[in-house]
Design a protein around this motif. Structure first.
Motif, PDB file in Angstrom:
ATOM      1  N   LEU A   1      17.855  -0.485  18.703  1.00 21.46           N
ATOM      2  CA  LEU A   1      19.043  -0.621  19.358  1.00 21.46           C
ATOM      3  C   LEU A   1      20.064  -1.339  18.945  1.00 21.46           C
ATOM      4  O   LEU A   1      19.663  -2.052  17.907  1.00 21.46           O
ATOM      5  N   HIS A   2      21.484  -1.282  19.241  1.00 18.09           N
ATOM      6  CA  HIS A   2      22.402  -2.025  18.362  1.00 18.09           C
ATOM      7  C   HIS A   2      22.666  -3.462  18.750  1.00 18.09           C
ATOM      8  O   HIS A   2      22.451  -4.163  17.788  1.00 18.09           O
ATOM      9  N   HIS A   3      22.967  -3.941  19.859  1.00 16.73           N
ATOM     10  CA  HIS A   3      22.960  -5.089  20.016  1.00 16.73           C
ATOM     11  C   HIS A   3      21.662  -5.934  20.112  1.00 16.73           C
ATOM     12  O   HIS A   3      20.600  -5.732  20.757  1.00 16.73           O
ATOM     13  N   PRO A   4      21.533  -7.368  19.547  1.00 14.81           N
ATOM     14  CA  PRO A   4      20.380  -7.872  19.486  1.00 14.81           C
ATOM     15  C   PRO A   4      19.833  -8.630  20.769  1.00 14.81           C
ATOM     16  O   PRO A   4      20.564  -9.366  21.198  1.00 14.81           O
ATOM     17  N   PRO A   5      18.558  -8.406  21.091  1.00 17.66           N
ATOM     18  CA  PRO A   5      18.006  -9.162  22.348  1.00 17.66           C
ATOM     19  C   PRO A   5      17.838 -10.745  21.827  1.00 17.66           C
ATOM     20  O   PRO A   5      17.845 -11.648  22.604  1.00 17.66           O
ATOM     21  N   VAL A   6      17.350 -10.811  20.455  1.00 15.48           N
ATOM     22  CA  VAL A   6      17.317 -12.254  19.933  1.00 15.48           C
ATOM     23  C   VAL A   6      18.202 -12.190  18.737  1.00 15.48           C
ATOM     24  O   VAL A   6      17.790 -11.360  18.051  1.00 15.48           O
ATOM     25  N   ALA A   7      18.707 -13.319  18.637  1.00 14.94           N
ATOM     26  CA  ALA A   7      19.361 -13.906  17.265  1.00 14.94           C
ATOM     27  C   ALA A   7      19.599 -15.195  17.198  1.00 14.94           C
ATOM     28  O   ALA A   7      19.682 -15.932  18.132  1.00 14.94           O
ATOM     29  N   ASP A   8      20.220 -15.676  15.956  1.00 19.74           N
ATOM     30  CA  ASP A   8      20.555 -16.929  15.739  1.00 19.74           C
ATOM     31  C   ASP A   8      21.787 -17.227  16.470  1.00 19.74           C
ATOM     32  O   ASP A   8      22.668 -16.535  16.265  1.00 19.74           O
TER      33      ASP A   8
ATOM     34  N   PRO B   1      23.597 -12.992  21.487  1.00 21.91           N
ATOM     35  CA  PRO B   1      22.856 -11.983  22.532  1.00 21.91           C
ATOM     36  C   PRO B   1      23.660 -11.985  23.792  1.00 21.91           C
ATOM     37  O   PRO B   1      24.028 -13.087  24.326  1.00 21.91           O
ATOM     38  N   ARG B   2      23.794 -11.051  24.489  1.00 24.61           N
ATOM     39  CA  ARG B   2      24.429 -10.674  25.536  1.00 24.61           C
ATOM     40  C   ARG B   2      23.475 -10.697  26.971  1.00 24.61           C
ATOM     41  O   ARG B   2      22.331 -10.328  26.386  1.00 24.61           O
ATOM     42  N   PRO B   3      23.775 -10.878  27.909  1.00 27.24           N
ATOM     43  CA  PRO B   3      22.943 -10.660  29.238  1.00 27.24           C
ATOM     44  C   PRO B   3      22.147  -9.614  29.221  1.00 27.24           C
ATOM     45  O   PRO B   3      20.914  -9.299  29.544  1.00 27.24           O
ATOM     46  N   ASN B   4      22.981  -8.349  28.752  1.00 28.52           N
ATOM     47  CA  ASN B   4      22.345  -7.181  28.752  1.00 28.52           C
ATOM     48  C   ASN B   4      21.071  -7.005  27.803  1.00 28.52           C
ATOM     49  O   ASN B   4      20.059  -6.545  28.577  1.00 28.52           O
ATOM     50  N   GLU B   5      21.225  -7.534  26.923  1.00 29.97           N
ATOM     51  CA  GLU B   5      19.990  -7.372  25.897  1.00 29.97           C
ATOM     52  C   GLU B   5      19.042  -8.668  26.199  1.00 29.97           C
ATOM     53  O   GLU B   5      17.727  -8.574  26.032  1.00 29.97           O
ATOM     54  N   ILE B   6      19.558  -9.750  26.655  1.00 34.19           N
ATOM     55  CA  ILE B   6      18.422 -10.671  26.964  1.00 34.19           C
ATOM     56  C   ILE B   6      17.783 -10.270  28.141  1.00 34.19           C
ATOM     57  O   ILE B   6      16.306 -10.590  28.190  1.00 34.19           O
ATOM     58  N   ALA B   7      18.286  -9.371  29.007  1.00 31.03           N
ATOM     59  CA  ALA B   7      17.575  -8.758  30.207  1.00 31.03           C
ATOM     60  C   ALA B   7      16.430  -8.061  29.622  1.00 31.03           C
ATOM     61  O   ALA B   7      15.130  -7.979  30.056  1.00 31.03           O
ATOM     62  N   LEU B   8      16.728  -7.315  28.489  1.00 33.92           N
ATOM     63  CA  LEU B   8      15.734  -6.462  27.784  1.00 33.92           C
ATOM     64  C   LEU B   8      14.718  -7.198  27.033  1.00 33.92           C
ATOM     65  O   LEU B   8      13.315  -6.973  27.175  1.00 33.92           O
ATOM     66  N   ARG B   9      15.008  -8.446  26.504  1.00 37.81           N
ATOM     67  CA  ARG B   9      13.879  -9.360  26.003  1.00 37.81           C
ATOM     68  C   ARG B   9      12.959  -9.877  27.122  1.00 37.81           C
ATOM     69  O   ARG B   9      11.751  -9.826  27.042  1.00 37.81           O
ATOM     70  N   ASP B  10      13.690 -10.141  28.268  1.00 44.75           N
ATOM     71  CA  ASP B  10      12.830 -10.600  29.176  1.00 44.75           C
ATOM     72  C   ASP B  10      11.741  -9.578  29.679  1.00 44.75           C
ATOM     73  O   ASP B  10      10.704  -9.885  30.114  1.00 44.75           O
ATOM     74  N   PHE B  11      12.323  -8.476  29.956  1.00 42.20           N
ATOM     75  CA  PHE B  11      11.513  -7.349  30.320  1.00 42.20           C
ATOM     76  C   PHE B  11      10.439  -7.138  29.286  1.00 42.20           C
ATOM     77  O   PHE B  11       9.103  -6.873  29.926  1.00 42.20           O
ATOM     78  N   LEU B  12      10.606  -7.133  27.945  1.00 41.25           N
ATOM     79  CA  LEU B  12       9.700  -6.989  27.272  1.00 41.25           C
ATOM     80  C   LEU B  12       8.377  -8.044  27.189  1.00 41.25           C
ATOM     81  O   LEU B  12       7.163  -7.675  26.981  1.00 41.25           O
ATOM     82  N   SER B  13       9.020  -9.373  27.284  1.00 41.93           N
ATOM     83  CA  SER B  13       8.039 -10.353  27.521  1.00 41.93           C
ATOM     84  C   SER B  13       7.122 -10.189  28.672  1.00 41.93           C
ATOM     85  O   SER B  13       5.860 -10.738  28.645  1.00 41.93           O
ATOM     86  N   GLN B  14       7.543  -9.585  29.597  1.00 44.11           N
ATOM     87  CA  GLN B  14       6.894  -9.551  30.959  1.00 44.11           C
ATOM     88  C   GLN B  14       5.908  -8.153  30.771  1.00 44.11           C
ATOM     89  O   GLN B  14       4.828  -8.364  31.177  1.00 44.11           O
TER      90      GLN B  14
END
Length: 325
Positions: free
Chosen positions: A196-203, A214-227
């Motif tokens: 995907l384009h915008h990073p869920p995890v970045a410096d 990282p924006r809330p939209n992709e942070i939500a993806l990160r949290d979903f994948l962690s779960q």
């Protein structure tokens, strides 16, 4: 599930899915496209990178055309089974001439009959979102009507191309689709490469390009994948762009890459402790190569040392392995 010959060989600048592609009957659970294992090399190879910004070949302000073309030619020489492009393929998506440049500069891919899987980025929508998506579909007509999709690349690798310009938050249409895709993976699938384009995890940046954090939209993806990942039998790697550099981090057993060195204007980054890549060289025009081995996905980052050199030098700057669960 019926197979059909896509019109790629005649109509597209690239062979998007040559010889065999199968549209999923159930788009919520089955792969959108399927490439039979018999059509792949014995050791499947995937190359991922983003932020090419195909545009006027003489414009060095928004991108480095020399680096961009060098990457295209080098990737063609790698003969990958698939190329994942994580967005910002054009500079201005509503401008058809940028896709003309894309077709011209990627002729080596067309000549090598490579499979190319793009994701939508913010520059695909530049100049008007509706027109930008239409031009994206014109460039990749097999995707007509879709903004995200998946590919069964043989039996052991699943590719997922997400649209970070659309919602990835809980309950969104896209995240519900992704949940169905992941929970319905066939037992033979060992690895999922999400692009995907915008990073869920970045410096996290505090001085330059802070708007690329990282924006809330992709942070939500990160949290979903962690779960979700702990309950899956397949290992996951996520490749994003947007930041024109290279980064690598691990969160909850998932590998996250920023691979935005496709030719766009380079961005310097402040590297944090979570970043497993601490090399000080800059700029990082690069691509990432994944090679499927018996029980692991072996990854290498190749960096172009100097796009202005008479003889181009490619450096192996990062190595890591994603093991089969």
């Amino acid at each position: 599930m019926s197979s059909r010959l896509l019109p790629s060989a005649l109509l597209l600048p690239l062979l998007f899915l040559p010889l065999l592609a199968q549209q999923a009957q159930d788009p919520e659970a089955a792969p959108t496209f399927r490439v039979d294992a018999l059509l792949l090399s014995s050791h499947v190879r995937v190359i991922a990178y983003g932020d090419q910004r195909f545009h006027d070949h003489f414009n060095f302000l928004i991108a480095n055309p020399k680096a961009r073309l060098a990457l295209v030619q080098r990737i063609a020489a790698e003969k990958p089974d698939a190329i994942q492009m994580s967005g910002d393929v054009p500079f201005k998506g509503a401008d058809r001439s940028d896709y003309d440049t894309f077709r011209t500069e990627t002729k080596p891919w067309r000549d090598a009959h490579l499979r190319v899987y793009p994701a939508l980025g913010n520059h695909e929508l530049a100049g008007g979102a509706e027109k930008g998506v239409e031009e994206w579909w014109n460039a990749f007509p097999e995707l007509k009507g879709m903004r995200w999709y998946s590919v069964a690349l043989g039996d052991r690798i699943a590719l997922v191309q997400l649209d970070s310009t659309s919602a990835l938050t809980p309950g969104s249409k896209q995240i519900n689709w992704l949940r169905s895709q992941l929970t319905a993976l066939p037992p033979a699938v060992d690895f999922v490469i999400i692009s995907l384009h915008h990073p869920p995890v970045a410096d996290i940046q505090t001085h330059l390009h802070v708007d690329h954090n990282p924006r809330p939209n992709e942070i939500a993806l990160r949290d979903f994948l962690s779960q979700t990942a702990p309950g899956l039998h397949a290992a996951i790697v996520v490749v994003a762009g947007h930041i024109h550099n290279y980064e690598r981090a691990g969160v909850d057993g998932i590998t996250y890459l920023v691979s935005g060195g496709g030719g766009a204007e380079p961005y310097e980054v402040e590297r944090t402790k979570q970043d497993l890549y601490q090399d000080i060289n800059f700029p990082n025009f690069h691509y990432v190569r994944f090679d499927l081995e018996s029980d692991q996905l072996k990854a290498t980052m190749f960096r172009l040392a100097d796009p202005d050199a008479k003889k181009l030098v490619w450096q192996e700057k990062d190595h890591f392995v994603i093991k089969k669960k």
